[in-house]
Scaffold this motif. Structure first.
Motif, PDB file in Angstrom:
ATOM      1  N   VAL A 199       0.865  -1.181   0.000  1.00  0.00           N
ATOM      2  CA  VAL A 199       0.000   0.000   0.000  1.00  0.00           C
ATOM      3  C   VAL A 199       0.897   1.224   0.000  1.00  0.00           C
ATOM      4  O   VAL A 199       1.719   1.408   0.910  1.00  0.00           O
ATOM      5  CB  VAL A 199      -0.937   0.013   1.227  1.00  0.00           C
ATOM      6  CG1 VAL A 199      -1.749   1.306   1.250  1.00  0.00           C
ATOM      7  CG2 VAL A 199      -1.858  -1.190   1.196  1.00  0.00           C
ATOM      8  N   GLU A 200       0.736   2.059  -1.007  1.00  0.00           N
ATOM      9  CA  GLU A 200       1.584   3.242  -1.187  1.00  0.00           C
ATOM     10  C   GLU A 200       0.848   4.494  -0.712  1.00  0.00           C
ATOM     11  O   GLU A 200      -0.379   4.533  -0.609  1.00  0.00           O
ATOM     12  CB  GLU A 200       1.939   3.407  -2.667  1.00  0.00           C
ATOM     13  CG  GLU A 200       2.415   2.140  -3.363  1.00  0.00           C
ATOM     14  CD  GLU A 200       3.859   1.796  -3.077  1.00  0.00           C
ATOM     15  OE1 GLU A 200       4.529   2.588  -2.376  1.00  0.00           O
ATOM     16  OE2 GLU A 200       4.338   0.742  -3.542  1.00  0.00           O
ATOM     17  N   ASN A 237       9.614   3.476   4.581  1.00  0.00           N
ATOM     18  CA  ASN A 237       9.507   4.832   4.060  1.00  0.00           C
ATOM     19  C   ASN A 237       9.399   4.777   2.540  1.00  0.00           C
ATOM     20  O   ASN A 237       9.977   3.897   1.893  1.00  0.00           O
ATOM     21  CB  ASN A 237      10.720   5.668   4.446  1.00  0.00           C
ATOM     22  CG  ASN A 237      10.735   6.000   5.926  1.00  0.00           C
ATOM     23  OD1 ASN A 237       9.687   6.271   6.520  1.00  0.00           O
ATOM     24  ND2 ASN A 237      11.918   5.981   6.523  1.00  0.00           N
ATOM     25  N   SER A 238       8.669   5.701   1.952  1.00  0.00           N
ATOM     26  CA  SER A 238       8.609   5.791   0.500  1.00  0.00           C
ATOM     27  C   SER A 238       9.954   6.275  -0.029  1.00  0.00           C
ATOM     28  O   SER A 238      10.819   6.730   0.734  1.00  0.00           O
ATOM     29  CB  SER A 238       7.503   6.750   0.063  1.00  0.00           C
ATOM     30  OG  SER A 238       7.765   8.064   0.546  1.00  0.00           O
ATOM     31  N   ARG A 239      10.137   6.208  -1.341  1.00  0.00           N
ATOM     32  CA  ARG A 239      11.422   6.602  -1.931  1.00  0.00           C
ATOM     33  C   ARG A 239      11.741   8.078  -1.685  1.00  0.00           C
ATOM     34  O   ARG A 239      12.897   8.448  -1.475  1.00  0.00           O
ATOM     35  CB  ARG A 239      11.402   6.311  -3.432  1.00  0.00           C
ATOM     36  CG  ARG A 239      11.398   4.822  -3.755  1.00  0.00           C
ATOM     37  CD  ARG A 239      11.423   4.591  -5.249  1.00  0.00           C
ATOM     38  NE  ARG A 239      11.432   3.163  -5.550  1.00  0.00           N
ATOM     39  CZ  ARG A 239      11.433   2.666  -6.779  1.00  0.00           C
ATOM     40  NH1 ARG A 239      11.406   3.490  -7.830  1.00  0.00           N
ATOM     41  NH2 ARG A 239      11.435   1.359  -6.958  1.00  0.00           N
ATOM     42  N   SER A 243       6.096   9.752   2.619  1.00  0.00           N
ATOM     43  CA  SER A 243       4.952   8.917   3.009  1.00  0.00           C
ATOM     44  C   SER A 243       5.462   7.543   3.429  1.00  0.00           C
ATOM     45  O   SER A 243       6.656   7.241   3.324  1.00  0.00           O
ATOM     46  CB  SER A 243       3.953   8.790   1.851  1.00  0.00           C
ATOM     47  OG  SER A 243       4.570   8.202   0.719  1.00  0.00           O
ATOM     48  N   TYR A 244       4.523   6.700   3.896  1.00  0.00           N
ATOM     49  CA  TYR A 244       4.859   5.332   4.265  1.00  0.00           C
ATOM     50  C   TYR A 244       4.478   4.379   3.136  1.00  0.00           C
ATOM     51  O   TYR A 244       3.565   4.638   2.356  1.00  0.00           O
ATOM     52  CB  TYR A 244       4.111   4.901   5.530  1.00  0.00           C
ATOM     53  CG  TYR A 244       4.619   5.548   6.797  1.00  0.00           C
ATOM     54  CD1 TYR A 244       5.952   5.409   7.186  1.00  0.00           C
ATOM     55  CD2 TYR A 244       3.755   6.269   7.619  1.00  0.00           C
ATOM     56  CE1 TYR A 244       6.410   5.990   8.355  1.00  0.00           C
ATOM     57  CE2 TYR A 244       4.198   6.840   8.793  1.00  0.00           C
ATOM     58  CZ  TYR A 244       5.531   6.709   9.153  1.00  0.00           C
ATOM     59  OH  TYR A 244       5.985   7.282  10.299  1.00  0.00           O
ATOM     60  N   ARG A 245       5.189   3.252   3.127  1.00  0.00           N
ATOM     61  CA  ARG A 245       4.880   2.147   2.209  1.00  0.00           C
ATOM     62  C   ARG A 245       4.665   0.899   3.071  1.00  0.00           C
ATOM     63  O   ARG A 245       5.554   0.498   3.822  1.00  0.00           O
ATOM     64  CB  ARG A 245       6.040   1.947   1.229  1.00  0.00           C
ATOM     65  CG  ARG A 245       5.804   0.908   0.153  1.00  0.00           C
ATOM     66  CD  ARG A 245       6.964   0.962  -0.846  1.00  0.00           C
ATOM     67  NE  ARG A 245       6.713   0.171  -2.018  1.00  0.00           N
ATOM     68  CZ  ARG A 245       7.347  -0.956  -2.320  1.00  0.00           C
ATOM     69  NH1 ARG A 245       8.295  -1.417  -1.502  1.00  0.00           N
ATOM     70  NH2 ARG A 245       7.064  -1.610  -3.409  1.00  0.00           N
ATOM     71  N   LEU A 246       3.474   0.281   2.935  1.00  0.00           N
ATOM     72  CA  LEU A 246       3.116  -0.841   3.791  1.00  0.00           C
ATOM     73  C   LEU A 246       3.199  -2.160   3.033  1.00  0.00           C
ATOM     74  O   LEU A 246       2.644  -2.288   1.937  1.00  0.00           O
ATOM     75  CB  LEU A 246       1.690  -0.672   4.326  1.00  0.00           C
ATOM     76  CG  LEU A 246       1.333   0.674   4.960  1.00  0.00           C
ATOM     77  CD1 LEU A 246      -0.097   0.656   5.459  1.00  0.00           C
ATOM     78  CD2 LEU A 246       2.305   1.011   6.085  1.00  0.00           C
ATOM     79  N   LYS A 247       3.897  -3.113   3.612  1.00  0.00           N
ATOM     80  CA  LYS A 247       3.922  -4.467   3.068  1.00  0.00           C
ATOM     81  C   LYS A 247       2.724  -5.220   3.639  1.00  0.00           C
ATOM     82  O   LYS A 247       2.558  -5.302   4.854  1.00  0.00           O
ATOM     83  CB  LYS A 247       5.223  -5.172   3.444  1.00  0.00           C
ATOM     84  CG  LYS A 247       5.368  -6.561   2.847  1.00  0.00           C
ATOM     85  CD  LYS A 247       6.712  -7.181   3.239  1.00  0.00           C
ATOM     86  CE  LYS A 247       6.893  -8.554   2.635  1.00  0.00           C
ATOM     87  NZ  LYS A 247       8.197  -9.152   3.024  1.00  0.00           N
ATOM     88  N   VAL A 248       1.897  -5.776   2.744  1.00  0.00           N
ATOM     89  CA  VAL A 248       0.618  -6.366   3.162  1.00  0.00           C
ATOM     90  C   VAL A 248       0.559  -7.836   2.763  1.00  0.00           C
ATOM     91  O   VAL A 248       0.888  -8.192   1.621  1.00  0.00           O
ATOM     92  CB  VAL A 248      -0.565  -5.604   2.526  1.00  0.00           C
ATOM     93  CG1 VAL A 248      -1.886  -6.283   2.859  1.00  0.00           C
ATOM     94  CG2 VAL A 248      -0.568  -4.158   3.000  1.00  0.00           C
ATOM     95  N   LEU A 249       0.152  -8.676   3.712  1.00  0.00           N
ATOM     96  CA  LEU A 249      -0.140 -10.081   3.425  1.00  0.00           C
ATOM     97  C   LEU A 249      -1.589 -10.160   2.938  1.00  0.00           C
ATOM     98  O   LEU A 249      -2.520  -9.907   3.710  1.00  0.00           O
ATOM     99  CB  LEU A 249       0.046 -10.935   4.681  1.00  0.00           C
ATOM    100  CG  LEU A 249      -0.307 -12.416   4.544  1.00  0.00           C
ATOM    101  CD1 LEU A 249       0.637 -13.121   3.565  1.00  0.00           C
ATOM    102  CD2 LEU A 249      -0.271 -13.106   5.903  1.00  0.00           C
TER     103      LEU A 249
END
Length: 287
Positions: A199-200, A237-239, A243-249
């Motif tokens: 999720v970006e 962290n985003s590039r 913002s945040y970048r979430l790793k999702v199962l």
């Protein structure tokens, strides 16, 4: 006829033997209680086994209908749980009004059960084919869900089949939010494992934790709000660091996907017409 008579005359002693054997067995089991009970018990075992096999065959061929029913029920129950959770959180406000509005929002969605006839999980641009098409009321850009969560969006439609772009396609974008937190971003799959996506664009001021659920935001007419997407595994962290970048199962197991439902928003035509009218009005005002 002469051949039949010749055959009977040639083997008549065998027919007489079989007839006498049948008569003797009938007399044996009918007039002897012990032998009769043995015969009754044995016949019951045989008949019971036949009924058991027949029941198993009928159950096997009815599994398809059962799976469709369970998929529908799971989706409806998931939606009801999500609605009730929000109602509980809003109980200090006008809870009756909130309940009426949120439960009424379910009525505008219609579900069309479908079966997956082909599926890919190892390509960078995976696609799914289902056995329902325009003849069943399916059209492009409808959402597709399973009993476990989001599947994808209808990409192409023929009369009896449809191609679905799943969330595990590099071109897929689905608006998502973190359950109970209100922050939203978009779901994007970058390849690799079919059960992991990202999720970006989650804002930096967002408060959440690992293990929180990600669900559809409801900000589009494709999916209703609150359909499960997956669970947060990691936070990055985003590039650009903004913002945040979430790793999702992901909650949907695409490798075992069989039964799905197409979500038909009955108000989508009205929304599209209104949006187009607004755009036309803005174009006229800018001239």
């Amino acid at each position: 006829m002469s051949n039949l008579l010749e055959f009977i005359s040639k083997y008549y002693h065998w027919f007489v033997f079989v007839l006498l054997e049948v008569i003797s067995l009938v007399l044996l089991f009918q007039y002897n209680s012990y032998q009769g009970s043995v015969w009754f018990s044995s016949s019951n075992v045989v008949v019971g086994k036949c009924y058991e096999w027949s029941s198993k065959v009928n159950t096997f061929f009815s599994l398809s209908h059962v799976n469709e029913s369970l998929t529908l029920k799971n989706f409806y129950l998931e939606r009801q749980v999500a609605q009730l959770s929000r109602l509980y959180a809003d109980a200090t406000d006008d809870s009756l009004a909130a309940e009426r509005i949120k439960l009424e929002s379910l009525s505008k969605y219609q579900l069309v059960p479908a079966k997956v006839v082909s599926n890919s999980v190892n390509s960078h641009d995976n696609l799914i084919t289902i056995d329902k098409g325009s003849a069943d009321g399916i059209s492009k850009d409808m959402g597709v869900v399973s009993g476990n969560g989001v599947v994808g969006i209808v990409y192409m439609v023929s009369k009896h089949y449809s191609v679905v772009m799943p969330v595990i396609n590099s071109h897929s974008r689905v608006s998502c939010s973190i359950r109970g937190r209100g922050y939203f971003g978009y779901l994007h799959w970058t390849g690799g494992a079919s059960n992991i996506a990202y999720v970006e664009d989650i804002p930096r001021h967002a408060h959440f934790k690992r293990g929180d659920w990600v669900e559809t935001s409801g900000y589009s007419s494709i999916f209703p709000q609150g359909v499960i997407v997956g669970k947060i595994l990691e936070v990055y962290n985003s590039r650009d660091g903004l913002s945040y970048r979430l790793k999702v199962l992901l909650s949907t197991d695409f490798g075992r996907l069989r039964d799905v439902c197409v979500v038909n928003d009955k108000t989508i035509v009205e929304q599209a017409t209104l949006l187009e009218a607004a755009r036309d009005s803005m174009r006229r005002d800018n001239k």
